[in-house]
Design an enzyme around this catalytic site. Structure first.
Site, PDB file in Angstrom:
ATOM      1  N   HIS A   1       0.828  -1.140  -0.077  1.00  0.00           N
ATOM      2  CA  HIS A   1       0.003  -0.128   0.081  1.00  0.00           C
ATOM      3  C   HIS A   1       0.820   1.205   0.021  1.00  0.00           C
ATOM      4  O   HIS A   1       0.328   2.411   0.300  1.00  0.00           O
ATOM      5  CB  HIS A   1      -0.945  -0.192   1.127  1.00  0.00           C
ATOM      6  CG  HIS A   1      -0.322   0.300   2.381  1.00  0.00           C
ATOM      7  ND1 HIS A   1      -0.754  -0.466   3.838  1.00  0.00           N
ATOM      8  CD2 HIS A   1       0.780   0.715   3.115  1.00  0.00           C
ATOM      9  CE1 HIS A   1      -0.126  -0.303   4.657  1.00  0.00           C
ATOM     10  NE2 HIS A   1       1.003   0.398   4.276  1.00  0.00           N
TER      11      HIS A   1
ATOM     12  N   HIS B   1      -2.627   4.137   9.933  1.00  0.00           N
ATOM     13  CA  HIS B   1      -1.309   4.533  10.034  1.00  0.00           C
ATOM     14  C   HIS B   1      -1.623   5.970  11.257  1.00  0.00           C
ATOM     15  O   HIS B   1      -1.042   6.856  10.961  1.00  0.00           O
ATOM     16  CB  HIS B   1      -0.505   4.920   9.028  1.00  0.00           C
ATOM     17  CG  HIS B   1      -0.326   4.022   8.128  1.00  0.00           C
ATOM     18  ND1 HIS B   1      -1.191   3.481   7.388  1.00  0.00           N
ATOM     19  CD2 HIS B   1       0.696   2.959   7.853  1.00  0.00           C
ATOM     20  CE1 HIS B   1      -0.813   2.451   6.460  1.00  0.00           C
ATOM     21  NE2 HIS B   1       0.687   2.189   6.916  1.00  0.00           N
TER      22      HIS B   1
ATOM     23  N   HIS C   1       9.766  -3.655   4.507  1.00  0.00           N
ATOM     24  CA  HIS C   1      10.455  -2.253   4.820  1.00  0.00           C
ATOM     25  C   HIS C   1      10.559  -1.626   6.033  1.00  0.00           C
ATOM     26  O   HIS C   1       9.710  -2.394   6.674  1.00  0.00           O
ATOM     27  CB  HIS C   1       9.198  -1.353   3.907  1.00  0.00           C
ATOM     28  CG  HIS C   1       7.991  -1.193   4.249  1.00  0.00           C
ATOM     29  ND1 HIS C   1       7.093  -2.376   4.235  1.00  0.00           N
ATOM     30  CD2 HIS C   1       7.251  -0.180   4.639  1.00  0.00           C
ATOM     31  CE1 HIS C   1       5.889  -1.722   4.838  1.00  0.00           C
ATOM     32  NE2 HIS C   1       6.099  -0.591   4.657  1.00  0.00           N
TER      33      HIS C   1
ATOM     34  N   GLU D   1       3.423  -5.600   8.480  1.00  0.00           N
ATOM     35  CA  GLU D   1       2.170  -5.247   8.034  1.00  0.00           C
ATOM     36  C   GLU D   1       1.686  -6.655   7.030  1.00  0.00           C
ATOM     37  O   GLU D   1       0.454  -6.954   7.045  1.00  0.00           O
ATOM     38  CB  GLU D   1       2.149  -4.328   7.033  1.00  0.00           C
ATOM     39  CG  GLU D   1       2.287  -2.903   7.617  1.00  0.00           C
ATOM     40  CD  GLU D   1       2.421  -1.584   6.670  1.00  0.00           C
ATOM     41  OE1 GLU D   1       2.239  -0.509   6.889  1.00  0.00           O
ATOM     42  OE2 GLU D   1       2.686  -1.930   5.336  1.00  0.00           O
TER      43      GLU D   1
HETATM   44  C1  DHB Z   1       5.832   3.774   3.165  1.00  0.00           C
HETATM   45  C2  DHB Z   1       5.524   2.796   3.361  1.00  0.00           C
HETATM   46  C3  DHB Z   1       4.333   2.363   3.913  1.00  0.00           C
HETATM   47  O1  DHB Z   1       4.014   1.030   4.276  1.00  0.00           O
HETATM   48  C4  DHB Z   1       3.744   3.308   4.775  1.00  0.00           C
HETATM   49  O2  DHB Z   1       2.654   3.155   5.416  1.00  0.00           O
HETATM   50  C5  DHB Z   1       4.087   4.781   4.555  1.00  0.00           C
HETATM   51  C6  DHB Z   1       5.661   4.868   3.807  1.00  0.00           C
HETATM   52  C7  DHB Z   1       7.042   4.111   2.138  1.00  0.00           C
HETATM   53  O3  DHB Z   1       7.814   3.407   1.580  1.00  0.00           O
HETATM   54  O4  DHB Z   1       7.448   5.372   1.944  1.00  0.00           O
HETATM   55 FE    FE Z   2       2.093   1.256   5.787  1.00  0.00          FE
END
Ligand code: DHB
Ligand code: FE
Length: 298
Positions: A13, A60, A194, A241
């Site tokens: 996402h 978030h 991530h 996530e």
């Molecule tokens: C990013 C990824 C995410 O899952 C999020 O909620 C906010 C930012 C990113 O990679 O910038």
């Molecule tokens: Fe996220």
């Protein structure tokens, strides 16, 4: 005829993907390979647009905050406005809900021992709207209603993979006992690897992501045993996530178990789903992007 789950969809996402669509920069060299990778999924979706999506996602800190942290929160509302995440709300349509299915999910899933938080009004952030944009593009209105299911993966402790898989099973039982002829998809969103902060910011772990997708397809029960600390170590702090993907996977026919509230043993262990689409792409902003579509064959 009752409702049925026909497919599950899995997608990252990343907010920057939504920004690229909103600003019309998807043809730029950085984005073009990703968006052409999405094309088969969008084509599949045009041919298989469901009547309703149960969209498993995480907020978030926009609808909720550290003042209130529901583990599993079910949207009950007739509609959900896109949230202002600090730079204005995304210019995407208001998300229509399906209060009757929401009410039925609550009626069925809570007695199956999942104490859902019921949310009669909330705004939805990129966790929900970016998956819609990825799958449906930029229509004037979303092609089907959505029942949001928000999962806390922001503040520890988060729900376990096992708990998520079991919730998916409970959702399947609920959908199959909804007395309306509806084609329902369950989407699991977020991920892949991530980490957005700290010394490991920018972490990507392609072998782990690939193995996660392999196991999600072929060994969801085994994958459900992976503890949250492994997600944290291997996929980064935001890689957790991915645990939400197990909710959608648990709703597929082959995960149905004998211990269901219906007690209908003939429902247990249907055919394994077929893989209609699979994509992995690095990078998009600070993350690896994954996408999967599993079709029910039973
Ligand atoms: C990013 C990824 C995410 O899952 C999020 O909620 C906010 C930012 C990113 O990679 O910038
Ligand atoms: Fe996220």
């Amino acid at each position: 005829m009752s409702a049925r789950i026909t497919a599950s969809v899995y997608t990252s996402h990343v907010p920057a993907i939504g920004v690229a669509m909103d600003l019309g920069t998807t043809d730029e060299p950085y984005w073009q390979p990703l968006f052409s990778g999405y094309e088969p999924a969008r084509e599949w979706m045009r041919a298989h647009t469901p009547d309703v999506v149960i969209l498993v996602y995480n907020d978030h800190g926009n609808a909720f905050s550290l003042e209130m942290i529901p583990t599993f929160a079910l949207g009950m509302a007739p509609s959900y406005e896109p949230a202002d995440e600090g730079w204005g709300a995304r210019p995407v349509p208001i998300v229509g809900g399906h209060p009757a299915l929401s009410a039925h999910l609550a009626q069925s899933v809570i007695p199956q021992d999942f104490d859902l938080t019921l949310v009669n009004g909330m705004k939805v952030d990129h966790g929900l709207t970016v998956p819609l944009s990825i799958m449906f593009g930029q229509p004037d209105s979303w092609p089907c209603p959505v029942v949001p299911l928000a999962v806390n993966v922001v503040q520890y402790p988060v729900p376990s993979g096992r708990r998520c898989l079991q919730l998916g099973r409970a959702i399947r039982r609920a959908v199959e006992s909804f007395d309306d002829d509806l084609d329902v998809q369950v989407w699991g969103t977020g991920g892949m690897s991530h980490q957005l902060q700290g010394p490991r910011a920018g972490l990507i772990n392609q072998p782990w992501d690939t193995a996660f997708m392999d196991r999600l397809i072929a060994d969801p029960d085994g994958l459900a045993d992976v503890p949250h600390i492994d997600y944290l170590r291997e996929a980064g702090s935001e890689g957790i996530e991915l645990v939400m993907w197990l909710i959608a996977r648990g709703a597929m026919a082959d995960c149905a178990d004998l211990a269901g509230a219906t007690g209908r043993a003939d429902r247990a262990g249907g055919a394994a789903p077929s893989v209609a689409h699979r994509l992995y792409h690095v990078p998009a902003s600070n993350t690896a992007v994954g996408q999967l579509i599993l079709e029910d064959r039973s």
